[in-house]
Scaffold this motif. Structure first.
Motif, short mmCIF file in Angstrom:
data_model
loop_
_atom_site.label_atom_id
_atom_site.label_comp_id
_atom_site.label_asym_id
_atom_site.label_seq_id
_atom_site.Cartn_x
_atom_site.Cartn_y
_atom_site.Cartn_z
N VAL A 118 42.23 43.80 39.74
CA VAL A 118 42.77 42.44 39.66
C VAL A 118 41.71 41.45 40.12
CG1 VAL A 118 44.55 40.84 40.47
CG2 VAL A 118 45.12 43.25 40.11
N ARG A 119 41.54 40.39 39.35
CA ARG A 119 40.67 39.29 39.75
C ARG A 119 41.53 38.03 39.77
NH1 ARG A 119 36.78 39.28 35.80
NH2 ARG A 119 35.70 40.89 36.96
N ILE A 120 41.54 37.33 40.90
CA ILE A 120 42.33 36.12 41.05
C ILE A 120 41.39 34.95 41.36
CG2 ILE A 120 44.14 34.96 42.40
CD1 ILE A 120 45.24 37.79 43.05
N SER A 121 41.51 33.90 40.56
CA SER A 121 40.74 32.67 40.78
C SER A 121 41.71 31.58 41.21
CB SER A 121 40.02 32.25 39.50
OG SER A 121 39.11 33.25 39.09
N LEU A 122 41.49 31.03 42.39
CA LEU A 122 42.35 29.98 42.93
C LEU A 122 41.68 28.63 42.75
CD1 LEU A 122 43.21 31.74 46.31
CD2 LEU A 122 44.63 31.67 44.24
N HIS A 123 42.33 27.74 42.00
CA HIS A 123 41.87 26.38 41.79
C HIS A 123 42.81 25.46 42.57
CE1 HIS A 123 39.22 27.36 38.30
NE2 HIS A 123 40.05 28.39 38.24
N GLU A 170 54.45 48.21 38.18
CA GLU A 170 55.55 48.82 38.92
C GLU A 170 55.53 48.39 40.39
OE1 GLU A 170 54.75 52.90 38.14
OE2 GLU A 170 55.58 52.80 36.12
N ASP A 171 54.33 48.36 40.98
CA ASP A 171 54.19 48.03 42.40
C ASP A 171 52.75 47.62 42.67
OD1 ASP A 171 55.55 48.24 45.15
OD2 ASP A 171 53.66 49.31 45.43
N ASP A 172 52.55 46.71 43.62
CA ASP A 172 51.18 46.27 43.89
C ASP A 172 50.33 47.34 44.57
OD1 ASP A 172 52.31 46.00 46.42
OD2 ASP A 172 52.00 43.85 46.54
N SER A 173 50.91 48.46 44.92
CA SER A 173 50.11 49.57 45.44
C SER A 173 49.24 50.19 44.34
CB SER A 173 51.01 50.64 46.06
OG SER A 173 51.81 51.26 45.07
N GLN A 174 49.45 49.81 43.09
CA GLN A 174 48.62 50.27 41.97
C GLN A 174 47.24 49.62 41.99
OE1 GLN A 174 52.32 49.59 39.24
NE2 GLN A 174 50.64 50.33 37.98
N VAL A 175 47.10 48.52 42.73
CA VAL A 175 45.86 47.76 42.74
C VAL A 175 44.84 48.44 43.66
CG1 VAL A 175 44.79 45.53 43.25
CG2 VAL A 175 47.08 45.61 42.24
N ASP A 176 43.76 48.93 43.05
CA ASP A 176 42.68 49.57 43.80
C ASP A 176 41.46 48.67 43.94
OD1 ASP A 176 44.13 51.91 44.13
OD2 ASP A 176 43.18 52.93 42.45
N HIS A 177 41.34 47.69 43.08
CA HIS A 177 40.19 46.79 43.09
C HIS A 177 40.74 45.36 43.05
CE1 HIS A 177 36.06 45.54 42.10
NE2 HIS A 177 36.63 44.66 41.31
N LEU A 178 40.38 44.55 44.03
CA LEU A 178 40.89 43.18 44.12
C LEU A 178 39.76 42.23 44.48
CD1 LEU A 178 43.29 41.15 44.24
CD2 LEU A 178 43.57 41.81 46.64
N VAL A 179 39.57 41.20 43.64
CA VAL A 179 38.56 40.18 43.88
C VAL A 179 39.26 38.83 43.86
CG1 VAL A 179 36.44 39.09 43.03
CG2 VAL A 179 36.77 41.56 42.75
N VAL A 180 39.04 38.03 44.89
CA VAL A 180 39.66 36.71 44.98
C VAL A 180 38.55 35.68 45.19
CG1 VAL A 180 41.31 35.27 46.21
CG2 VAL A 180 41.70 37.73 46.04
N LYS A 220 45.70 25.50 40.01
CA LYS A 220 45.81 26.51 38.96
C LYS A 220 45.43 27.86 39.55
CE LYS A 220 42.66 26.82 35.64
NZ LYS A 220 41.88 26.53 34.41
N ILE A 221 46.09 28.90 39.08
CA ILE A 221 45.75 30.27 39.45
C ILE A 221 45.48 31.03 38.16
CG2 ILE A 221 46.57 32.41 40.51
CD1 ILE A 221 48.53 30.61 42.14
N VAL A 222 44.33 31.67 38.08
CA VAL A 222 43.98 32.49 36.93
C VAL A 222 43.94 33.94 37.41
CG1 VAL A 222 42.25 33.01 35.17
CG2 VAL A 222 42.64 30.64 35.88
N ILE A 223 44.69 34.80 36.72
CA ILE A 223 44.79 36.20 37.11
C ILE A 223 44.32 37.08 35.97
CG2 ILE A 223 46.35 38.03 37.89
CD1 ILE A 223 48.26 35.69 38.76
N GLU A 224 43.40 37.97 36.27
CA GLU A 224 42.94 38.96 35.30
C GLU A 224 43.32 40.34 35.83
OE1 GLU A 224 38.83 37.84 33.63
OE2 GLU A 224 38.96 36.92 35.62
N ILE A 225 43.90 41.16 34.98
CA ILE A 225 44.32 42.50 35.38
C ILE A 225 43.83 43.47 34.32
CG2 ILE A 225 46.27 44.01 35.91
CD1 ILE A 225 47.91 41.46 36.40
N TRP A 226 43.33 44.63 34.78
CA TRP A 226 42.87 45.62 33.83
C TRP A 226 43.05 47.02 34.40
CZ3 TRP A 226 39.90 42.59 36.89
CH2 TRP A 226 38.98 43.20 37.72
#
Length: 98
Positions: free
Chosen positions: A29-34, A61-71, A82-88
């Motif tokens: 997950v990559r989150i950009s906070l504007h 299903e659950d945020d425990s699936q997130v292994d990589h997080l960049v903010v 604005k919040i931009v969210i990228e998930i892969w």
């Protein structure tokens, strides 16, 4: 829950549900906070609410699936922010969803 938080979950959930996706497996997950203005805020205080919104909206299903997080804090988006969210899936290239 405060009225502002309820509004965040309501508005965000409507936007996210329109994507019609349920992701499974390990995720990045990559989150950009504007921010809406120059006021100071702690980036880490925003993350839990965003991840909870993604769970409540059925993106995963659950945020425990997130292994990589960049903010990242980005440029100001006047008045609204604005919040931009990228998930892969971790085995694929990122794709923007919001």
């Amino acid at each position: 829950m405060a009225a502002r938080a309820r509004q965040f979950y309501s508005d965000g959930s409507k936007l996210i549900r329109s994507r019609g996706v349920m992701l499974t497996g390990r995720l990045g997950v990559r989150i950009s906070l504007h921010p809406p203005n120059k006021r100071r805020f702690d980036v880490d205080n925003r993350i839990k609410a965003i991840l909870d919104l993604m769970t409540k909206s059925g993106i995963w299903e659950d945020d425990s699936q997130v292994d990589h997080l960049v903010v990242t804090r980005k440029d100001i988006e006047p008045k609204t922010g604005k919040i931009v969210i990228e998930i892969w899936p971790l085995h694929e290239k990122p794709s923007e969803i919001g």
